[in-house]
Scaffold this active site. Structure first.
Site, PDB file in Angstrom:
ATOM      1  CG  HIS A 121      -2.656   1.781   1.859  1.00  0.00           C
ATOM      2  ND1 HIS A 121      -3.478   2.824   1.505  1.00  0.00           N
ATOM      3  CD2 HIS A 121      -3.462   0.796   2.288  1.00  0.00           C
ATOM      4  CE1 HIS A 121      -4.733   2.482   1.690  1.00  0.00           C
ATOM      5  NE2 HIS A 121      -4.750   1.244   2.185  1.00  0.00           N
ATOM      6  CB  THR A 122      -0.929   3.154   7.704  1.00  0.00           C
ATOM      7  OG1 THR A 122      -1.479   4.461   7.478  1.00  0.00           O
ATOM      8  CG2 THR A 122       0.589   3.251   7.681  1.00  0.00           C
ATOM      9  CG  ASP A 137      -6.460   0.920  -2.098  1.00  0.00           C
ATOM     10  OD1 ASP A 137      -5.564   0.680  -2.936  1.00  0.00           O
ATOM     11  OD2 ASP A 137      -7.298   0.075  -1.743  1.00  0.00           O
TER      12      ASP A 137
END
Length: 341
Positions: A121-122, A137
């Site tokens: 998740h960046t 997310d």
């Protein structure tokens, strides 16, 4: 659609698109996940109402900001492209599709991944990388985007990427005891970290699962596993829903506050599952209760209240209970999805 719902949708949309906010949570003129979720909801409002001013706003936003897609190229900054692709389908402007395929190809080829192929998740903020972590997310910010591209182009690599992300996130984030989903998973030995059954994570999962399955439009080897998992999630959400229709920001902690964006997202996701025939009508009452609860959170200015600020995977469950609440674009967008469902 009755007049009261139409007026409410209009009030939420106008507050979102006509505001002159420059604060992170309500500034729609940026290329990041917060505006991206807001725009996704605005697109749904246009599909529902066909109000010309909404389409004009979306077209203007895309023209003003499309080149910003190249600036950061993270999971979170991909989110606005979910709306750009919807605008592409309305306008046929080829540049929107070209930018989208450029970003998708870059992510597929170079984005950091976990050992199972999940996208780390960046984010766009100047913070340390979330190495070896997947977050729920990501399914909304990037998974839906890949599925949209597959639906438009029929290029197998995009469909494969959407399914891979859906499968890995279901496999690693699911709590087998409750059927609900954790916020994140760490491959470096920390497991589910704080172990939070965060409500908005569950919203991201249930929305993305049905959106992606709908866009892929066919069978794939992982489909039955994923459908079984999301049905168990729906059962869990039915148990965790509060008498007032809301969900707590932590599903399994009665002392956590009611959270409107999660409630809206869960309502929309369950409604999508029902409309597609994958969930039974027994969840219609839960959806109706949740939508009514979200409506009560909309103030006269069109702001959705009771929305927690941006939330990384936090150190402890107690930390989730103290996240501040204020209007946000993702709260606006998720409320629009729920009310339009």
């Amino acid at each position: 659609m009755d007049g009261a719902n139409k007026e409410l949708i209009d009030r939420i949309v106008r507050r979102t698109v006509e505001g002159r906010d420059r604060e992170w949570s309500m500034d729609i003129h940026r290329f990041d996940w917060v505006p991206g979720v807001g725009l996704y909801g605005i697109c749904k409002a246009y599909e529902t109402t066909k109000e010309a001013y909404i389409l004009e706003f979306l077209k203007d936003w895309a023209e003003r900001h499309i080149e910003e897609a190249y600036d950061l190229q993270t999971v979170n900054s991909t989110a606005p492209l979910t709306a750009v692709l919807k605008i592409y389908k309305e306008t046929g402007i080829s540049r929107y599709l070209q930018v989208s395929t450029d970003i998708a190809d870059k992510l597929i080829e170079t984005a950091p991944r976990t050992p199972e192929g999940g996208l780390e998740h960046t984010v766009t903020e100047d913070v340390p990388d979330f190495k070896e972590q997947i977050w729920a997310d990501t399914l909304f910010m990037a998974g839906i985007f890949f599925a949209q591209l597959y639906d438009i182009t029929k290029e197998k690599k995009y469909g494969d990427e959407a399914v891979l992300q859906l499968y890995v996130h279901h496999k690693r984030l699911k709590d087998e005891k409750t059927g609900a989903y954790y916020h994140g998973y760490h491959y470096g030995g920390r497991g589910w970290m704080s172990g939070a059954l965060w409500a908005r994570a569950n919203a991201w999962v249930v929305i993305s699962t049905f959106e992606i399955i709908d866009l892929i439009r066919g069978d794939f080897p992982e489909k039955e596993y994923i459908l079984g998992a999301v049905r168990e999630q729906a059962e869990a959400l039915g148990r965790f829903q509060r008498e007032n229709g809301m969900f707590g920001t932590l599903l399994d902690h009665e002392d956590s506050y009611d959270e409107a964006s999660a409630t809206a997202g869960i309502a929309y996701g369950l409604a999508r599952g029902i409309s597609m025939g994958y969930l039974s009508g027994e969840y219609e009452h839960a959806v109706s209760m949740a939508v009514d609860a979200v409506k009560r959170c909309v103030n006269e200015a069109g702001e959705v209240e009771q929305v927690s600020r941006g939330t990384p995977v936090l150190p402890s469950k107690e930390d989730y209970k103290t996240i501040s609440r204020n209007p946000t674009l993702y709260g606006q967008g998720l409320a629009l999805l729920a009310i339009c469902s």
